[in-house]
Design a protein around this motif. Structure first.
Motif, PDB file in Angstrom:
ATOM      1  N   LEU A 140       0.937  -6.664 -92.925  1.00  0.00           N
ATOM      2  CA  LEU A 140       0.934  -5.921 -91.660  1.00  0.00           C
ATOM      3  C   LEU A 140       2.023  -6.442 -90.733  1.00  0.00           C
ATOM      4  CD1 LEU A 140      -0.447  -3.777 -89.890  1.00  0.00           C
ATOM      5  CD2 LEU A 140      -1.980  -5.566 -89.065  1.00  0.00           C
ATOM      6  N   PHE A 141       2.151  -7.752 -90.635  1.00  0.00           N
ATOM      7  CA  PHE A 141       3.148  -8.398 -89.787  1.00  0.00           C
ATOM      8  C   PHE A 141       4.559  -7.949 -90.168  1.00  0.00           C
ATOM      9  CE2 PHE A 141       5.975 -12.086 -89.019  1.00  0.00           C
ATOM     10  CZ  PHE A 141       5.770 -12.290 -87.661  1.00  0.00           C
ATOM     11  N   LEU A 142       4.793  -7.794 -91.447  1.00  0.00           N
ATOM     12  CA  LEU A 142       6.125  -7.415 -91.932  1.00  0.00           C
ATOM     13  C   LEU A 142       6.424  -5.939 -91.748  1.00  0.00           C
ATOM     14  CD1 LEU A 142       6.579  -9.359 -95.302  1.00  0.00           C
ATOM     15  CD2 LEU A 142       7.808  -9.736 -93.159  1.00  0.00           C
ATOM     16  N   LYS A 143       5.445  -5.086 -91.950  1.00  0.00           N
ATOM     17  CA  LYS A 143       5.724  -3.662 -92.121  1.00  0.00           C
ATOM     18  C   LYS A 143       5.334  -2.769 -90.948  1.00  0.00           C
ATOM     19  CE  LYS A 143       5.274  -4.114 -97.145  1.00  0.00           C
ATOM     20  NZ  LYS A 143       6.719  -4.000 -97.404  1.00  0.00           N
ATOM     21  N   MET A 144       4.590  -3.285 -89.967  1.00  0.00           N
ATOM     22  CA  MET A 144       4.219  -2.447 -88.823  1.00  0.00           C
ATOM     23  C   MET A 144       5.302  -2.510 -87.752  1.00  0.00           C
ATOM     24  SD  MET A 144       0.713  -2.356 -86.548  1.00  0.00           S
ATOM     25  CE  MET A 144       0.950  -3.971 -85.762  1.00  0.00           C
ATOM     26  N   PRO A 145       5.836  -1.357 -87.322  1.00  0.00           N
ATOM     27  CA  PRO A 145       6.805  -1.370 -86.226  1.00  0.00           C
ATOM     28  C   PRO A 145       6.216  -2.088 -85.012  1.00  0.00           C
ATOM     29  CG  PRO A 145       6.710   0.801 -87.226  1.00  0.00           C
ATOM     30  CD  PRO A 145       5.570   0.011 -87.815  1.00  0.00           C
ATOM     31  N   ALA A 146       7.019  -2.948 -84.387  1.00  0.00           N
ATOM     32  CA  ALA A 146       6.518  -3.772 -83.283  1.00  0.00           C
ATOM     33  C   ALA A 146       7.209  -3.417 -81.977  1.00  0.00           C
ATOM     34  CB  ALA A 146       6.716  -5.257 -83.605  1.00  0.00           C
ATOM     35  N   TRP A 147       6.438  -3.416 -80.907  1.00  0.00           N
ATOM     36  CA  TRP A 147       7.007  -3.130 -79.587  1.00  0.00           C
ATOM     37  C   TRP A 147       8.073  -4.152 -79.218  1.00  0.00           C
ATOM     38  CZ3 TRP A 147       1.452  -2.871 -77.138  1.00  0.00           C
ATOM     39  CH2 TRP A 147       0.796  -1.756 -77.635  1.00  0.00           C
ATOM     40  N   CYS A 148       7.820  -5.424 -79.525  1.00  0.00           N
ATOM     41  CA  CYS A 148       8.775  -6.475 -79.172  1.00  0.00           C
ATOM     42  C   CYS A 148      10.086  -6.336 -79.943  1.00  0.00           C
ATOM     43  CB  CYS A 148       8.165  -7.860 -79.419  1.00  0.00           C
ATOM     44  SG  CYS A 148       7.664  -8.152 -81.132  1.00  0.00           S
ATOM     45  N   LEU A 149      10.088  -5.558 -81.009  1.00  0.00           N
ATOM     46  CA  LEU A 149      11.290  -5.318 -81.813  1.00  0.00           C
ATOM     47  C   LEU A 149      11.820  -3.897 -81.601  1.00  0.00           C
ATOM     48  CD1 LEU A 149      10.078  -6.962 -85.161  1.00  0.00           C
ATOM     49  CD2 LEU A 149      11.377  -8.027 -83.309  1.00  0.00           C
ATOM     50  N   ASN A 150      11.366  -3.251 -80.520  1.00  0.00           N
ATOM     51  CA  ASN A 150      11.819  -1.912 -80.147  1.00  0.00           C
ATOM     52  C   ASN A 150      11.574  -0.901 -81.267  1.00  0.00           C
ATOM     53  OD1 ASN A 150      12.736  -0.188 -78.195  1.00  0.00           O
ATOM     54  ND2 ASN A 150      14.847  -0.907 -78.205  1.00  0.00           N
ATOM     55  N   GLY A 151      10.387  -1.003 -81.889  1.00  0.00           N
ATOM     56  CA  GLY A 151      10.010  -0.052 -82.923  1.00  0.00           C
ATOM     57  C   GLY A 151      10.512  -0.387 -84.309  1.00  0.00           C
ATOM     58  N   ASN A 152      11.267  -1.468 -84.437  1.00  0.00           N
ATOM     59  CA  ASN A 152      11.705  -1.931 -85.750  1.00  0.00           C
ATOM     60  C   ASN A 152      10.591  -2.746 -86.398  1.00  0.00           C
ATOM     61  OD1 ASN A 152      14.849  -1.364 -85.984  1.00  0.00           O
ATOM     62  ND2 ASN A 152      14.463  -2.004 -83.874  1.00  0.00           N
ATOM     63  N   THR A 153      10.694  -2.982 -87.696  1.00  0.00           N
ATOM     64  CA  THR A 153       9.724  -3.816 -88.388  1.00  0.00           C
ATOM     65  C   THR A 153      10.279  -5.214 -88.596  1.00  0.00           C
ATOM     66  OG1 THR A 153      10.495  -3.318 -90.642  1.00  0.00           O
ATOM     67  CG2 THR A 153       8.900  -1.791 -89.648  1.00  0.00           C
ATOM     68  N   MET A 154       9.382  -6.182 -88.737  1.00  0.00           N
ATOM     69  CA  MET A 154       9.817  -7.544 -89.001  1.00  0.00           C
ATOM     70  C   MET A 154      10.550  -7.637 -90.334  1.00  0.00           C
ATOM     71  SD  MET A 154      10.030 -10.545 -87.807  1.00  0.00           S
ATOM     72  CE  MET A 154       8.886 -10.538 -86.442  1.00  0.00           C
ATOM     73  N   GLU A 155      10.142  -6.826 -91.295  1.00  0.00           N
ATOM     74  CA  GLU A 155      10.799  -6.828 -92.601  1.00  0.00           C
ATOM     75  C   GLU A 155      12.272  -6.470 -92.454  1.00  0.00           C
ATOM     76  OE1 GLU A 155       9.271  -5.540 -96.881  1.00  0.00           O
ATOM     77  OE2 GLU A 155       9.546  -3.816 -95.546  1.00  0.00           O
ATOM     78  N   ASP A 156      12.569  -5.442 -91.640  1.00  0.00           N
ATOM     79  CA  ASP A 156      13.958  -5.066 -91.404  1.00  0.00           C
ATOM     80  C   ASP A 156      14.719  -6.183 -90.712  1.00  0.00           C
ATOM     81  OD1 ASP A 156      13.601  -2.595 -92.568  1.00  0.00           O
ATOM     82  OD2 ASP A 156      13.134  -1.588 -90.669  1.00  0.00           O
ATOM     83  N   CYS A 157      14.064  -6.839 -89.751  1.00  0.00           N
ATOM     84  CA  CYS A 157      14.716  -7.924 -89.021  1.00  0.00           C
ATOM     85  C   CYS A 157      15.033  -9.104 -89.938  1.00  0.00           C
ATOM     86  CB  CYS A 157      13.836  -8.386 -87.860  1.00  0.00           C
ATOM     87  SG  CYS A 157      13.654  -7.156 -86.568  1.00  0.00           S
ATOM     88  N   LEU A 158      14.105  -9.430 -90.825  1.00  0.00           N
ATOM     89  CA  LEU A 158      14.325 -10.540 -91.749  1.00  0.00           C
ATOM     90  C   LEU A 158      15.441 -10.214 -92.740  1.00  0.00           C
ATOM     91  CD1 LEU A 158      10.661 -11.683 -92.463  1.00  0.00           C
ATOM     92  CD2 LEU A 158      12.387 -12.860 -91.094  1.00  0.00           C
ATOM     93  N   ASP A 159      15.527  -8.951 -93.138  1.00  0.00           N
ATOM     94  CA  ASP A 159      16.612  -8.538 -94.026  1.00  0.00           C
ATOM     95  C   ASP A 159      17.958  -8.728 -93.340  1.00  0.00           C
ATOM     96  OD1 ASP A 159      14.893  -7.890 -96.066  1.00  0.00           O
ATOM     97  OD2 ASP A 159      14.866  -5.732 -95.618  1.00  0.00           O
ATOM     98  N   GLU A 160      18.027  -8.352 -92.062  1.00  0.00           N
ATOM     99  CA  GLU A 160      19.272  -8.516 -91.322  1.00  0.00           C
ATOM    100  C   GLU A 160      19.574  -9.991 -91.085  1.00  0.00           C
ATOM    101  OE1 GLU A 160      20.330  -5.977 -88.074  1.00  0.00           O
ATOM    102  OE2 GLU A 160      18.713  -4.583 -88.540  1.00  0.00           O
ATOM    103  N   LEU A 161      18.535 -10.764 -90.811  1.00  0.00           N
ATOM    104  CA  LEU A 161      18.728 -12.192 -90.593  1.00  0.00           C
ATOM    105  C   LEU A 161      19.294 -12.845 -91.848  1.00  0.00           C
ATOM    106  CD1 LEU A 161      18.374 -14.660 -88.775  1.00  0.00           C
ATOM    107  CD2 LEU A 161      16.040 -14.887 -89.641  1.00  0.00           C
TER     108      LEU A 161
END
Length: 300
Positions: free
Chosen positions: A238-259
């Motif tokens: 859930l942490f990885l795949k749910m769009p998050a408000w703090c990430l402006n609707g992005n998912t943590m999975e997408d952020c980790l991929d970019e990181l």
């Protein structure tokens, strides 16, 4: 309500659910992206959004409206800066979660997914529903038990599933959870905390897991090692795949991929905001190092 207003309410609801909070200027930009993608559904003008917001049609909705000077005293009212804010982000007189989200989301361009309109309903992601079902089916122990930290718990409702329990636990009473929250099940209260924690982004995933275990134990659920492993897997998904408000609707999975790519300047901004805590999902990555052996799986 006219079809025109129904459409605008759906637009506002989807934005409030996906982004948590958004200004009228940003919402217009989102509409333009939807139009460019060919999924806008209806042609509107910016004045339509401003007029709908000016009437503050937020009764029986998931959102409220706030003027800029209601959020930041040094600012002045500005129709473009009027915000639609998810009600779960704002507690009466307490804007702390809003300020956290408002700061962190600036590091990210908003994600406008092809299934944007899905967020206009109360439908939750598959990962949320899997976690909800699993936690709800956990049964309180039949008698007193001791957890791995040596703390002793005596279930108030032996054998009852979390989805059947409404009374607050002693921990909830101590934490001043209002009695009126007993209109929801213990399951719903636990899931609400999980949802807000992930959306706001103040807690790393390891802390969210720990808090969830504590909440479940306080209701008499004996969390054995295999239960903790299962909970961790479901929460991590859930942490990885749910769009998050703090990430402006992005998912943590997408952020980790970019990181991992280490080629995006936004990560310098993240570092400056000490947002590394948001990206500490690697604490539990070892759970996925080896694929599960399906032949050895047992029913939970």
């Amino acid at each position: 309500m006219s079809d025109h207003d129904t459409y605008l309410q759906l637009l506002f609801t989807a934005a409030a659910n996906l982004y948590g909070e958004i200004t009228m200027h940003e919402l217009w930009d989102i509409y333009l992206i939807l139009k460019e993608k060919g999924i806008a559904r209806e042609k509107i003008h910016k004045k339509d959004i401003l007029a709908f917001a000016a009437e503050k049609k937020s009764e029986d909705t998931v959102y409220d409206f706030f003027e800029e000077n209601e959020l930041y005293t040094e600012e002045e009212r500005n129709p473009d800066r009027l915000r639609v804010i998810n009600k779960m982000l704002m507690k009466e007189g307490d804007f702390e979660n809003f300020y956290t989200v408002d700061e962190l989301r600036d590091a990210f361009e908003p994600d406008v997914p092809d299934d944007f309109w899905q967020y206009g309903s109360d439908e939750m992601p598959r990962q949320y529903n899997a976690l909800y079902d699993w936690i709800g089916d956990r049964k309180a122990a039949d008698g007193t038990f001791t957890d791995m930290d040596g703390d002793t718990f005596t279930p108030a409702y032996p054998g009852k599933m979390l989805k059947e329990i409404r009374r607050r636990s002693q921990k909830e009473i101590k934490d001043e959870v209002p009695r009126e929250m007993e209109k929801f099940s213990a399951l719903d209260r636990i899931m609400l905390e999980i949802y807000i924690d992930i959306q706001v982004g103040k807690k790393p995933i390891a802390f969210i897991i720990s808090d969830t275990i504590t909440a479940m134990e306080s209701h008499g659920i004996n969390m054995r090692s295999n239960d903790i492993t299962r909970l961790s897997r479901l929460l991590f998904d859930l942490f990885l795949k749910m769009p998050a408000w703090c990430l402006n609707g992005n998912t943590m999975e997408d952020c980790l991929d970019e990181l991992a790519a280490m080629q995006d300047p936004r990560f310098e901004i993240l570092d400056e905001k000490n947002a590394a805590m948001l990206l500490c999902a690697d604490l539990l990555v070892h759970l996925y190092d080896e694929p599960e052996d399906d032949s050895k799986k047992t029913e939970d």
